[in-house]
Enzyme design. Structure first.
Site, PDB file in Angstrom:
ATOM      1  CD1 TRP A  24       0.356   0.330   3.368  1.00 34.22           C
ATOM      2  CD2 TRP A  24      -0.290  -1.774   3.000  1.00 34.22           C
ATOM      3  NE1 TRP A  24       0.805  -0.435   4.410  1.00 34.22           N
ATOM      4  CE2 TRP A  24       0.412  -1.733   4.213  1.00 34.22           C
ATOM      5  CE3 TRP A  24      -0.789  -3.005   2.551  1.00 34.22           C
ATOM      6  CZ2 TRP A  24       0.632  -2.871   4.994  1.00 34.22           C
ATOM      7  CZ3 TRP A  24      -0.579  -4.129   3.330  1.00 34.22           C
ATOM      8  CH2 TRP A  24       0.119  -4.055   4.536  1.00 34.22           C
ATOM      9  NE  ARG A  25       4.818   2.353   4.781  1.00 28.10           N
ATOM     10  CZ  ARG A  25       5.457   1.789   5.797  1.00 28.10           C
ATOM     11  NH1 ARG A  25       6.512   1.043   5.581  1.00 28.10           N
ATOM     12  NH2 ARG A  25       5.053   1.973   7.015  1.00 28.10           N
ATOM     13  CD  GLU A  37      -3.722   3.050   7.353  1.00 29.94           C
ATOM     14  OE1 GLU A  37      -3.910   2.771   8.545  1.00 29.94           O
ATOM     15  OE2 GLU A  37      -2.590   3.156   6.853  1.00 29.94           O
ATOM     16  CD  GLN A  42      -7.920  -4.265  17.413  1.00 28.10           C
ATOM     17  OE1 GLN A  42      -7.177  -5.071  17.958  1.00 28.10           O
ATOM     18  NE2 GLN A  42      -8.328  -3.176  18.005  1.00 28.10           N
ATOM     19  CB  THR A  43      -4.903  -7.373  11.047  1.00 25.49           C
ATOM     20  OG1 THR A  43      -6.264  -7.654  11.346  1.00 25.49           O
ATOM     21  CG2 THR A  43      -4.321  -8.533  10.265  1.00 25.49           C
ATOM     22  CG  LEU A  80      -8.019 -10.445   7.387  1.00 25.51           C
ATOM     23  CD1 LEU A  80      -8.355  -9.269   6.485  1.00 25.51           C
ATOM     24  CD2 LEU A  80      -6.656 -10.208   8.033  1.00 25.51           C
ATOM     25  N   GLY A  81     -10.846 -11.842  10.946  1.00 21.52           N
ATOM     26  CA  GLY A  81     -11.541 -11.497  12.189  1.00 21.52           C
ATOM     27  C   GLY A  81     -12.070 -10.068  12.183  1.00 21.52           C
ATOM     28  CE1 TYR A 120      -3.754   5.281  12.433  1.00 20.77           C
ATOM     29  CE2 TYR A 120      -5.358   4.076  11.110  1.00 20.77           C
ATOM     30  CZ  TYR A 120      -4.051   4.408  11.409  1.00 20.77           C
ATOM     31  OH  TYR A 120      -3.039   3.892  10.650  1.00 20.77           O
ATOM     32  CG  ASP A 138      -0.960   3.483  15.401  1.00 16.94           C
ATOM     33  OD1 ASP A 138      -0.083   4.188  15.955  1.00 16.94           O
ATOM     34  OD2 ASP A 138      -0.688   2.681  14.499  1.00 16.94           O
ATOM     35  CB  CYS A 200       9.970   3.541  19.451  1.00 17.42           C
ATOM     36  SG  CYS A 200       9.715   4.165  21.120  1.00 17.42           S
ATOM     37  CB  CYS A 216      14.046  10.187  23.021  1.00 19.04           C
ATOM     38  SG  CYS A 216      13.053   9.042  23.982  1.00 19.04           S
TER      39      CYS A 216
END
Ligand code: SF4
Length: 384
Positions: A24-25, A37, A42-43, A80-81, A120, A138, A200, A216
């Protein structure tokens, strides 16, 4: 944040050099970004990639998705749920075709009014698809912000989430949406998420390799392993269910589920049970509602199954048909190995089929092997 311009320069330079190449990038197509997105909520990325390719093969644009039958969309999502995501995406595609001539709207108010679009998704699709300076937040971004500022904030607490969104707004580069050329807003959002996913990380952040280490505060104070605060766990709800597997000439009787959870997916007729309740009576009543008469036997088999915070134990019963049930829209016979399209199955139904729902079902196991197993999901973080 004292040196926001310096932070942006360092993070964007790192992102341009080190980001993962994900399907998708390469796209500025807002539909493709939108699908990715929604899938990534959740995946995990590795799980989503093959689903993404198959979904776009099947529904290459908004119009194709809007035209599709609900069952076909759910079938493409099966495994995928969190099926509500697919239902909303499908409904939203219909709205885009009816009200926006089939073009994903770039107007924030119009896009935000579509089913399943929260803050989001709004920020992600409009920044990456149209270059609009709208932030995202997120789990990954929230963790990065908590550590950069050394403030113990958690995205799960509403007051903290407001603070985090404010910070996301303030850090977003002030750019106007470009018609072509570099998309700074989209890159910035992706860079933040990529840093959270790759450097991170929730445990053992790789501070030595971090491009924004100098900005940071958590690193400067040695707090990176303590921030953000550990989330308080939502209590697990224990649920009892019973399903009845009725086979006829190698075909399994399934019915469409109703209610918020798993609505529209197919599985053997079932009921939820109260504590200590014996399944036979409620199962017989459920079959009666469906116009099915069968002799019920408890196989003794128990399936454990988890959906979000629900830990479900399912009693597997077997039904011997007393007579052929009438043809009804809510009933279907699932034929194994026929090559015909299958309805979208719940993960439990897929598991029952894959393992053979009762000892008598071995003859259909081979045909069931192609069913997909439920995807592993992470609720702690949106993507990794
Ligand atoms: Fe995260 Fe460490 Fe980078 Fe700070 S220095 S943002 S804690 S990886």
């Amino acid at each position: 944040m004292r040196d926001a311009p310096g932070l942006r320069r360092a993070l964007l330079a790192w992102y341009r050099k080190h980001h993962r190449k994900l399907p998708w990038r390469d796209s500025r197509d807002p539909y493709r970004i939108w699908v990715s997105e929604i899938m990534l909520q959740q995946t995990q990325v590795a799980t989503a990639v093959p689903y993404y390719a198959r979904f776009l093969d099947r529904f290459p644009d908004v119009a194709a998705l809007a035209r599709a039958r609900r069952g076909d969309v759910l079938a493409a999502w099966a495994g995928l749920g969190y099926y509500r995501r697919a239902r909303h995406l499908h409904e939203a595609a219909g709205v885009v075709v009816r009200e926006h001539a089939g073009s994903v709207p770039s107007d924030p108010l119009a896009f935000a009014s579509l089913p399943g679009v929260g803050r989001y998704t709004l920020g992600a699709v409009l920044s990456m698809g149209f270059g609009q300076p709208l932030p995202v937040l997120d789990g990954n971004v929230a963790r990065v912000f908590s550590r950069l500022t050394a403030v113990p904030v958690s995205i799960r607490r509403p007051a903290d989430a407001r603070r985090l969104w404010d910070l996301a707004e303030r850090l977003m580069p002030r750019v106007s949406a470009p018609a072509r050329g570099p998309n700074l807003a989209g890159e910035w959002n992706q860079a933040l998420m990529e840093l959270g996913a790759m450097v991170c990380t929730p445990r053992a952040p790789r501070c030595a390799a971090c491009p924004v280490r100098g900005h940071c505060l958590a690193h400067a104070r040695g707090l990176q392993d303590e921030l953000p605060p550990a989330p308080s766990r939502r209590a697990v709800e224990r649920v009892r269910r019973a399903v009845v597997c009725i086979w006829d000439r190698g075909r399994l009787l399934v019915t469409k589920r109703e209610g918020a959870l798993l609505e529209g997916l197919w599985e053997p007729p079932g009921v939820e049970l109260a504590r200590g309740e014996v399944a036979r009576g409620p199962l017989a009543a459920r079959l009666d509602e469906l116009g099915v008469t069968a002799r019920l036997t408890d196989t003794g088999r128990r399936e454990r199954h988890t959906i979000t915070h629900r830990d479900i134990t399912v009693e597997v019963w077997k039904g011997a048909l007393a007579e052929r049930p009438p043809r009804r829209a809510r009933l279907a016979w699932l034929e194994q190995g026929s090559g015909r399209p299958r309805p979208a199955l719940s993960a439990l139904a897929a598991r029952l089929l894959a393992n053979g729902a009762t000892p008598d079902d071995r003859r259909v196991r081979a045909g069931a092997r192609t069913l997909r197993r439920p995807a592993k999901v992470s609720s702690a973080s949106r993507r990794a």
